[in-house]
Design an enzyme around this catalytic site. Sequence first.
Site, PDB file in Angstrom:
ATOM      1  N   TYR A   4       0.859  -1.189   0.000  1.00 44.65           N
ATOM      2  CA  TYR A   4       0.000   0.000   0.000  1.00 44.65           C
ATOM      3  C   TYR A   4       0.891   1.234   0.000  1.00 44.65           C
ATOM      4  CZ  TYR A   4      -3.939  -3.054   1.332  1.00 44.65           C
ATOM      5  OH  TYR A   4      -4.898  -4.032   1.381  1.00 44.65           O
ATOM      6  N   PRO A  16     -15.992  -4.271   1.370  1.00 46.08           N
ATOM      7  CA  PRO A  16     -17.391  -4.422   1.800  1.00 46.08           C
ATOM      8  C   PRO A  16     -18.384  -3.608   0.980  1.00 46.08           C
ATOM      9  CG  PRO A  16     -16.214  -2.982   3.303  1.00 46.08           C
ATOM     10  CD  PRO A  16     -15.180  -3.588   2.396  1.00 46.08           C
ATOM     11  N   LEU A  17     -17.895  -2.549   0.345  1.00 43.41           N
ATOM     12  CA  LEU A  17     -18.782  -1.697  -0.452  1.00 43.41           C
ATOM     13  C   LEU A  17     -18.528  -1.864  -1.950  1.00 43.41           C
ATOM     14  CD1 LEU A  17     -18.689   1.547   1.745  1.00 43.41           C
ATOM     15  CD2 LEU A  17     -20.300  -0.364   1.842  1.00 43.41           C
ATOM     16  N   ALA A  18     -17.874  -2.960  -2.317  1.00 38.20           N
ATOM     17  CA  ALA A  18     -17.612  -3.261  -3.732  1.00 38.20           C
ATOM     18  C   ALA A  18     -16.949  -2.082  -4.435  1.00 38.20           C
ATOM     19  CB  ALA A  18     -18.893  -3.686  -4.447  1.00 38.20           C
ATOM     20  N   GLY A  51     -16.896   0.929  -3.697  1.00 35.16           N
ATOM     21  CA  GLY A  51     -17.748   2.118  -3.723  1.00 35.16           C
ATOM     22  C   GLY A  51     -19.042   1.941  -4.475  1.00 35.16           C
ATOM     23  N   LEU A  52     -19.159   0.855  -5.216  1.00 34.54           N
ATOM     24  CA  LEU A  52     -20.383   0.631  -6.001  1.00 34.54           C
ATOM     25  C   LEU A  52     -21.606   0.577  -5.093  1.00 34.54           C
ATOM     26  CD1 LEU A  52     -21.313   0.202  -8.910  1.00 34.54           C
ATOM     27  CD2 LEU A  52     -20.805  -2.228  -8.665  1.00 34.54           C
ATOM     28  N   THR A 109     -22.132   2.169  -2.437  1.00 35.30           N
ATOM     29  CA  THR A 109     -22.498   3.429  -1.792  1.00 35.30           C
ATOM     30  C   THR A 109     -23.736   4.038  -2.433  1.00 35.30           C
ATOM     31  OG1 THR A 109     -21.140   4.815  -3.266  1.00 35.30           O
ATOM     32  CG2 THR A 109     -20.076   3.921  -1.276  1.00 35.30           C
ATOM     33  N   GLY A 110     -24.010   3.625  -3.676  1.00 33.09           N
ATOM     34  CA  GLY A 110     -25.147   4.199  -4.397  1.00 33.09           C
ATOM     35  C   GLY A 110     -24.868   5.568  -4.981  1.00 33.09           C
TER      36      GLY A 110
END
Length: 327
Positions: free
Chosen positions: A57, A203-205, A207-208, A210-211
């Site tokens: 990272y 966990p949020l793919a 950012g996908l 997040t909507g």
Amino acid sequence: MNFRTLGKTDFKISEISLGTWQVGGKWGDAFDHQNADKILNVAVDQGINFIDTADVYSDGESEKAVGKLVKSRSERIYVATKCGRRLNPHVNESYTTKALRNCVEDSLKNMGLETLDLIQLHCPPTEVYYRPEIFELFDRLKDEGKIRHLGVSIEKVEEGIKAMEYPNVCSIQLIYNIFRQRPNELLFELAKKNNVGLIARVPLASGLLTGKFSKNTAFSKDDHRNFNRDGAAFDKGETFAGVDYDKGLNAVEELKKLFPNADLPLIALKWILKSPEISCVIPGASKIEQLKSNLKTQEIADLSPAEMNAIETIYNKYIKADVHQRW
């Protein structure tokens, strides 16, 4: 903050913890130590005591920021890092006990620590999981006081199942979210049986979930959500959880209809934490606001059986055929 035990370890870790892939700023940006320092300290202030990083990272800068945090705080902070991804070429043959020992030594230097709480093999080629000498190395490193526990970070369910055959594997980090549901079948069952902790990443793919994305959303050229959709740089499952972007957007629209008055990221995190086999979830944050928002997950009600069934229906309709058997 709610806490759960991490598998065979005695670590009581915050169920919402922190991943540090983009803690120094947005993907593709230069690492901002000032920004990372603020986010990390606020995380500890809010009760987070488990931080996941990796030597790759920002080429070690993330590890340096985490080490600085640990040495500056009085709280017990559990540090997990990873090794192996910077081996070049990243193939089975590059994984030698000497190379991995060097990786561990470098991480200790980066963070200025004497012992790593948790070292994880960082998504190695599948063949590595069939080499006992690799796993035996970490017993020696534990005896030497350089690590406390070993975990693996996997791409495929098969790899996690194989890893559990080694008694020194205490945890498995995996992609698990509304768009990647396969692990909650056999892998979860075996993890419970073998007392292996599960750390949910992406966990949020990306950012996908997040909507907040649309067909017109633009990502910078150095953002993996731009260049890695087809797996050009690393496993495509790490980007949008391997979901086709347009199909993912359609599924998200259905989720928005199902939860019209809710904050979708909190629903996505709550869905993961419904599983007692999950030790923690590690959403990333490039802004303090994102971190604080994630922590609100603990304030909302559990999802109802009807809502859980509706989420599964959306997964089956839009996502399952493309991703379920692949990872």
